[in-house]
Write a protein that holds these residues in place. Sequence first.
Motif, short mmCIF file in Angstrom:
data_model
loop_
_atom_site.label_atom_id
_atom_site.label_comp_id
_atom_site.label_asym_id
_atom_site.label_seq_id
_atom_site.Cartn_x
_atom_site.Cartn_y
_atom_site.Cartn_z
N LEU A 30 -1.66 -4.01 -13.03
CA LEU A 30 -2.10 -2.88 -12.20
C LEU A 30 -1.84 -1.52 -12.85
O LEU A 30 -2.72 -0.65 -12.82
CB LEU A 30 -1.45 -2.96 -10.82
N LEU A 33 0.83 -1.21 0.00
CA LEU A 33 0.00 0.00 0.00
C LEU A 33 0.86 1.26 0.00
O LEU A 33 0.47 2.28 -0.57
CB LEU A 33 -0.92 0.00 1.22
N PHE A 93 -1.51 5.11 2.71
CA PHE A 93 -2.49 4.89 1.65
C PHE A 93 -3.60 5.94 1.70
O PHE A 93 -3.99 6.50 0.67
CB PHE A 93 -3.07 3.49 1.77
N LEU A 143 2.11 4.65 -11.11
CA LEU A 143 2.00 3.40 -10.37
C LEU A 143 3.05 2.40 -10.86
O LEU A 143 3.70 1.71 -10.05
CB LEU A 143 0.60 2.82 -10.53
N MET A 170 -8.85 0.68 -6.12
CA MET A 170 -8.49 0.90 -4.72
C MET A 170 -9.02 -0.23 -3.83
O MET A 170 -8.32 -0.70 -2.92
CB MET A 170 -9.04 2.25 -4.24
N GLY A 209 -4.64 1.28 -13.67
CA GLY A 209 -4.51 2.67 -13.25
C GLY A 209 -4.57 3.64 -14.41
O GLY A 209 -5.17 4.71 -14.31
N TYR A 222 -6.88 -3.31 -4.26
CA TYR A 222 -5.64 -3.20 -3.50
C TYR A 222 -5.85 -3.61 -2.05
O TYR A 222 -5.05 -4.36 -1.47
CB TYR A 222 -5.13 -1.76 -3.56
N ALA A 274 2.60 6.61 -5.48
CA ALA A 274 2.12 6.88 -6.85
C ALA A 274 0.92 7.83 -6.84
O ALA A 274 0.83 8.74 -7.67
CB ALA A 274 1.75 5.56 -7.53
N ILE A 302 6.07 0.72 -8.39
CA ILE A 302 6.20 -0.72 -8.15
C ILE A 302 7.18 -1.36 -9.14
O ILE A 302 7.23 -2.60 -9.26
CB ILE A 302 4.83 -1.43 -8.22
N HIS A 328 3.73 1.81 -1.55
CA HIS A 328 4.16 2.13 -2.91
C HIS A 328 3.01 2.75 -3.71
O HIS A 328 3.22 3.70 -4.48
CB HIS A 328 4.65 0.86 -3.62
N THR A 329 1.81 2.23 -3.50
CA THR A 329 0.65 2.81 -4.18
C THR A 329 0.39 4.22 -3.70
O THR A 329 0.04 5.10 -4.49
CB THR A 329 -0.59 1.93 -3.92
#
Length: 231
Positions: free
Chosen positions: A201, A3, A143, A25, A169, A205, A172, A9, A29, A5-6
Motif C-alpha cells: 500500500l 480507514l 476517511f 501512509l 481509495m 501511495g 481501501y 496519512a 500503518i 489510519h489512512t
Amino acid sequence: MFLGHTAAALAGKRAAPRTSFGILLGAAIFLDLLWPVFLLLGWERVRIDPGNTAFTPLDFVSYPISHSLVAALGWSVLAGGVYYAVTRYGFGAWTVGCLVLSHWVLDWLTHRPDLPLWPGSAKVGLGMWHSLPLTLAVELLLFAVGLLIYLGTTRARDGVGRWVFWALMAFYLIVYAANTFGPPPPDVRTVAWMTLAMWLLPLWGWWADAHREVTPQIPQTAFGAVPRPAG
C-alpha cells in the motif's frame, strides 16, 4: 482502524507537503506492517474468535512489541529519526513520527482492552469495535475528512496521479467492506500473510503521489509560506 489510519496519512500531507503520501501512509500503518512479521516469527499472538467484538473476529492475545504504547513511542522516534537523517526535512520527520504514534491512539479508541501500555502491563482500549454502526460512522467520517484535506493540498499532474490515486481509495473501501462484512479468516497464518500484503500500500501511495503536486496556495511548512523548491 483501517480507514482511520489512512485518513491520518491523507491529512498528514497538509502538515508535510514535501513528504510523499506513500511515506505518510507507511508511517500511519507502520505498527500493522510490523505485526504480521512478529506473528510469523511467533513473537506475538492472535486467535480467531468470531463475536469477540461486533467489528472483528480477531482476539489480539499478545502484541507488546508492535502495539504497546511504549513500543509505539519507540517506533515513532525511530521512524521520524530515520526520515530526518535521510531528508533533513524537519516538518516531515515530525509528521512521520506523529503518524506512527497516532496508530496506537486510534487503536486505543477502537480496540477492546487488549493494548498494553508496556510489555506485561495492564491492557487498555475504549472498545468502539463493540458497536458496528458507531465504528462505521466514525471511520467513514474520518476517511472523508482526510480525503478532503489531501485533495485540498494536492492536485493531479496527469492521468496516473488522478486514476491511480482514486483506484487506491476505491481499493481501501472494498477491502474495508470485505473485512467488515465477509467471513472470518480460516486461520492465523492466513491472517499474517494477508496482512503482509499491506506492505504494497505505501508503494501504491508513493506511485500516485509522485504524479500529483502540491497546490500553489499551500505553504511548504505547517506554520508559514516559504518559496517552493525548484523542480
